[in-house]
Design a protein around this motif. Structure first.
Motif, PDB file in Angstrom:
ATOM      1  N   PHE A  95       2.667 -28.394  17.883  1.00 15.91           N
ATOM      2  CA  PHE A  95       2.988 -27.941  19.236  1.00 15.91           C
ATOM      3  C   PHE A  95       1.729 -27.587  20.021  1.00 15.91           C
ATOM      4  O   PHE A  95       1.686 -27.721  21.245  1.00 15.91           O
ATOM      5  CB  PHE A  95       3.933 -26.739  19.198  1.00 15.91           C
ATOM      6  N   LEU A  96       0.687 -27.138  19.316  1.00 14.23           N
ATOM      7  CA  LEU A  96      -0.548 -26.720  19.985  1.00 14.23           C
ATOM      8  C   LEU A  96      -1.588 -27.845  20.039  1.00 14.23           C
ATOM      9  O   LEU A  96      -2.779 -27.577  20.300  1.00 14.23           O
ATOM     10  CB  LEU A  96      -1.141 -25.497  19.274  1.00 14.23           C
ATOM     11  N   ASN A  97      -1.151 -29.082  19.799  1.00 17.63           N
ATOM     12  CA  ASN A  97      -2.046 -30.263  19.905  1.00 17.63           C
ATOM     13  C   ASN A  97      -3.304 -30.126  19.052  1.00 17.63           C
ATOM     14  O   ASN A  97      -4.396 -30.498  19.464  1.00 17.63           O
ATOM     15  CB  ASN A  97      -2.424 -30.523  21.374  1.00 17.63           C
ATOM     16  N   ASN A  98      -3.120 -29.563  17.839  1.00 16.79           N
ATOM     17  CA  ASN A  98      -4.216 -29.432  16.873  1.00 16.79           C
ATOM     18  C   ASN A  98      -5.386 -28.592  17.400  1.00 16.79           C
ATOM     19  O   ASN A  98      -6.555 -28.872  17.092  1.00 16.79           O
ATOM     20  CB  ASN A  98      -4.726 -30.801  16.420  1.00 16.79           C
ATOM     21  N   VAL A  99      -5.070 -27.561  18.176  1.00 16.11           N
ATOM     22  CA  VAL A  99      -6.104 -26.681  18.705  1.00 16.11           C
ATOM     23  C   VAL A  99      -6.990 -26.167  17.569  1.00 16.11           C
ATOM     24  O   VAL A  99      -6.514 -25.987  16.441  1.00 16.11           O
ATOM     25  CB  VAL A  99      -5.462 -25.499  19.479  1.00 16.11           C
ATOM     26  N   LEU A 100      -8.255 -25.948  17.845  1.00 17.79           N
ATOM     27  CA  LEU A 100      -9.311 -25.568  16.903  1.00 17.79           C
ATOM     28  C   LEU A 100      -9.856 -26.767  16.126  1.00 17.79           C
ATOM     29  O   LEU A 100     -11.000 -26.743  15.679  1.00 17.79           O
ATOM     30  CB  LEU A 100      -8.842 -24.500  15.893  1.00 17.79           C
ATOM     31  N   PHE A 101      -9.036 -27.807  15.947  1.00 18.26           N
ATOM     32  CA  PHE A 101      -9.462 -28.964  15.167  1.00 18.26           C
ATOM     33  C   PHE A 101      -9.555 -30.234  16.002  1.00 18.26           C
ATOM     34  O   PHE A 101     -10.155 -31.217  15.571  1.00 18.26           O
ATOM     35  CB  PHE A 101      -8.502 -29.200  13.995  1.00 18.26           C
ATOM     36  N   ALA A 102      -8.937 -30.224  17.195  1.00 17.14           N
ATOM     37  CA  ALA A 102      -8.921 -31.426  18.029  1.00 17.14           C
ATOM     38  C   ALA A 102     -10.326 -31.851  18.439  1.00 17.14           C
ATOM     39  O   ALA A 102     -10.622 -33.047  18.530  1.00 17.14           O
ATOM     40  CB  ALA A 102      -8.059 -31.188  19.272  1.00 17.14           C
ATOM     41  N   ASN A 103     -11.197 -30.880  18.676  1.00 19.17           N
ATOM     42  CA  ASN A 103     -12.559 -31.195  19.140  1.00 19.17           C
ATOM     43  C   ASN A 103     -13.383 -31.949  18.112  1.00 19.17           C
ATOM     44  O   ASN A 103     -14.337 -32.645  18.459  1.00 19.17           O
ATOM     45  CB  ASN A 103     -13.296 -29.912  19.542  1.00 19.17           C
ATOM     46  N   ILE A 104     -13.031 -31.808  16.835  1.00 22.93           N
ATOM     47  CA  ILE A 104     -13.760 -32.544  15.793  1.00 22.93           C
ATOM     48  C   ILE A 104     -12.951 -33.750  15.298  1.00 22.93           C
ATOM     49  O   ILE A 104     -13.311 -34.393  14.317  1.00 22.93           O
ATOM     50  CB  ILE A 104     -14.132 -31.625  14.605  1.00 22.93           C
ATOM     51  N   GLY A 105     -11.839 -34.014  15.991  1.00 23.36           N
ATOM     52  CA  GLY A 105     -11.034 -35.185  15.674  1.00 23.36           C
ATOM     53  C   GLY A 105     -10.267 -35.098  14.370  1.00 23.36           C
ATOM     54  O   GLY A 105      -9.918 -36.125  13.782  1.00 23.36           O
ATOM     55  N   PHE A 106     -10.003 -33.865  13.910  1.00 29.48           N
ATOM     56  CA  PHE A 106      -9.257 -33.701  12.647  1.00 29.48           C
ATOM     57  C   PHE A 106      -7.798 -33.353  12.952  1.00 29.48           C
ATOM     58  O   PHE A 106      -7.514 -32.291  13.505  1.00 29.48           O
ATOM     59  CB  PHE A 106      -9.889 -32.607  11.793  1.00 29.48           C
ATOM     60  N   PRO A 107      -6.847 -34.230  12.589  1.00 31.30           N
ATOM     61  CA  PRO A 107      -5.428 -33.994  12.912  1.00 31.30           C
ATOM     62  C   PRO A 107      -4.771 -33.025  11.933  1.00 31.30           C
ATOM     63  O   PRO A 107      -3.937 -33.408  11.114  1.00 31.30           O
ATOM     64  CB  PRO A 107      -4.827 -35.394  12.808  1.00 31.30           C
ATOM     65  N   ILE A 108      -5.124 -31.765  12.041  1.00 33.38           N
ATOM     66  CA  ILE A 108      -4.665 -30.761  11.084  1.00 33.38           C
ATOM     67  C   ILE A 108      -3.135 -30.696  11.009  1.00 33.38           C
ATOM     68  O   ILE A 108      -2.562 -30.543   9.922  1.00 33.38           O
ATOM     69  CB  ILE A 108      -5.251 -29.368  11.424  1.00 33.38           C
ATOM     70  N   GLY A 109      -2.467 -30.814  12.157  1.00 31.79           N
ATOM     71  CA  GLY A 109      -1.005 -30.760  12.161  1.00 31.79           C
ATOM     72  C   GLY A 109      -0.393 -31.877  11.343  1.00 31.79           C
ATOM     73  O   GLY A 109       0.528 -31.658  10.543  1.00 31.79           O
ATOM     74  N   GLN A 110      -0.907 -33.099  11.511  1.00 35.21           N
ATOM     75  CA  GLN A 110      -0.389 -34.242  10.778  1.00 35.21           C
ATOM     76  C   GLN A 110      -0.702 -34.134   9.283  1.00 35.21           C
ATOM     77  O   GLN A 110       0.127 -34.478   8.431  1.00 35.21           O
ATOM     78  CB  GLN A 110      -0.978 -35.544  11.347  1.00 35.21           C
ATOM     79  N   VAL A 111      -1.917 -33.650   8.964  1.00 36.99           N
ATOM     80  CA  VAL A 111      -2.289 -33.478   7.549  1.00 36.99           C
ATOM     81  C   VAL A 111      -1.353 -32.470   6.872  1.00 36.99           C
ATOM     82  O   VAL A 111      -0.822 -32.717   5.780  1.00 36.99           O
ATOM     83  CB  VAL A 111      -3.763 -33.024   7.426  1.00 36.99           C
ATOM     84  N   LEU A 112      -1.141 -31.340   7.534  1.00 40.02           N
ATOM     85  CA  LEU A 112      -0.229 -30.326   6.986  1.00 40.02           C
ATOM     86  C   LEU A 112       1.194 -30.858   6.884  1.00 40.02           C
ATOM     87  O   LEU A 112       1.927 -30.520   5.944  1.00 40.02           O
ATOM     88  CB  LEU A 112      -0.259 -29.071   7.853  1.00 40.02           C
ATOM     89  N   LEU A 113       1.583 -31.700   7.839  1.00 36.59           N
ATOM     90  CA  LEU A 113       2.927 -32.280   7.818  1.00 36.59           C
ATOM     91  C   LEU A 113       3.140 -33.097   6.551  1.00 36.59           C
ATOM     92  O   LEU A 113       4.183 -32.977   5.886  1.00 36.59           O
ATOM     93  CB  LEU A 113       3.138 -33.159   9.059  1.00 36.59           C
ATOM     94  N   TYR A 114       2.163 -33.922   6.184  1.00 33.87           N
ATOM     95  CA  TYR A 114       2.343 -34.780   5.013  1.00 33.87           C
ATOM     96  C   TYR A 114       2.154 -34.015   3.706  1.00 33.87           C
ATOM     97  O   TYR A 114       2.760 -34.382   2.687  1.00 33.87           O
ATOM     98  CB  TYR A 114       1.428 -36.005   5.103  1.00 33.87           C
ATOM     99  N   ILE A 115       1.355 -32.945   3.733  1.00 32.24           N
ATOM    100  CA  ILE A 115       1.312 -32.056   2.568  1.00 32.24           C
ATOM    101  C   ILE A 115       2.672 -31.394   2.397  1.00 32.24           C
ATOM    102  O   ILE A 115       3.213 -31.301   1.285  1.00 32.24           O
ATOM    103  CB  ILE A 115       0.199 -30.992   2.727  1.00 32.24           C
ATOM    104  N   CYS A 116       3.230 -30.935   3.527  1.00 28.15           N
ATOM    105  CA  CYS A 116       4.564 -30.346   3.527  1.00 28.15           C
ATOM    106  C   CYS A 116       5.603 -31.336   2.999  1.00 28.15           C
ATOM    107  O   CYS A 116       6.462 -30.980   2.194  1.00 28.15           O
ATOM    108  CB  CYS A 116       4.933 -29.901   4.940  1.00 28.15           C
ATOM    109  N   LEU A 117       5.503 -32.596   3.420  1.00 30.56           N
ATOM    110  CA  LEU A 117       6.452 -33.622   2.973  1.00 30.56           C
ATOM    111  C   LEU A 117       6.386 -33.790   1.458  1.00 30.56           C
ATOM    112  O   LEU A 117       7.420 -33.866   0.789  1.00 30.56           O
ATOM    113  CB  LEU A 117       6.155 -34.952   3.667  1.00 30.56           C
ATOM    114  N   PHE A 118       5.157 -33.839   0.925  1.00 34.88           N
ATOM    115  CA  PHE A 118       4.997 -33.983  -0.528  1.00 34.88           C
ATOM    116  C   PHE A 118       5.663 -32.819  -1.262  1.00 34.88           C
ATOM    117  O   PHE A 118       6.440 -33.021  -2.214  1.00 34.88           O
ATOM    118  CB  PHE A 118       3.512 -34.048  -0.902  1.00 34.88           C
TER     119      PHE A 118
END
Length: 197
Positions: free
Chosen positions: A149-172
């Motif tokens: 929801f926060l568009n990967n704030v804190l990580f967007a500037n370095i191009g790291f999709p933290i939300g998506q990474v956490l999503l797939y960890i969550c899926l596993f």
């Protein structure tokens, strides 16, 4: 109506507010947080979700610590939690931030484990406690939703999709913990596989 139950009811009330803020065509502009543009509606949605998630943790802790566990709490607390998470994922699918198949797996697992817990309570009288894989699932799920929801704030500037990474960890861990729950509760289905039954 004790404090844990009041917190649960507050969480249920927050769900339609959460939906309205994110789904109504509200043009409230956007804010720039650490170089990341975030629509105000998504920011408010993330705050509401975070507050609701904190009440989910708090009501269970208070109920156990002060011996305020009630039948209403046993019913409404997990229901409110599932309603909140499922609503968030459906909205994120609508926004194009979560693939529909990922949301479908998560929702199906939540429904299956909730049903399993009811059967275990009915047959064994015991409430299935959350194991470590389930706790990791809950933790990563909560932060994945917030960062999406926060568009990967804190990580967007370095191009790291933290939300998506956490999503797939969550899926596993969603799949793993779901299988773990069913394996540990396999005794409730033993009568279904007896010879001649």
């Amino acid at each position: 109506m004790n404090l844990p139950n009041k917190l649960t009811i507050m969480r249920i009330i927050l769900i339609p507010i959460f939906m309205l803020v994110l789904l109504l065509p509200l043009n409230w502009g956007q804010v720039n947080a650490l170089g990341t543009p975030i629509p105000v509606t998504q920011l408010l949605g993330a705050i509401i979700f975070a507050v609701a998630s904190v009440t989910d943790f708090a009501d269970g802790q208070i109920a156990r610590r002060h011996h305020l566990v009630s039948n209403f709490g046993k019913f409404a607390d997990p229901l409110a939690d599932k309603m909140l998470v499922m609503t968030a994922f459906i909205i994120l699918v609508e926004m194009g931030k979560v693939p529909s198949w990922v949301a479908a797996i998560i929702v199906c697992r939540e429904l299956a484990v909730t049903g399993l817990r009811l059967i275990v309570v009915e047959n064994d009288g015991q409430v299935m406690a959350a194991a470590m894989p389930g706790k990791i699932k809950t933790f990563t799920q909560m932060f994945a939703i917030i960062f999406l929801f926060l568009n990967n704030v804190l990580f967007a500037n370095i191009g790291f999709p933290i939300g998506q990474v956490l999503l797939y960890i969550c899926l596993f861990f969603t799949v793993y913990s779901g299988c773990d729950y069913f394996y540990n509760a396999r005794f409730v289905f033993a009568d279904s596989f007896k010879s001649g039954k």
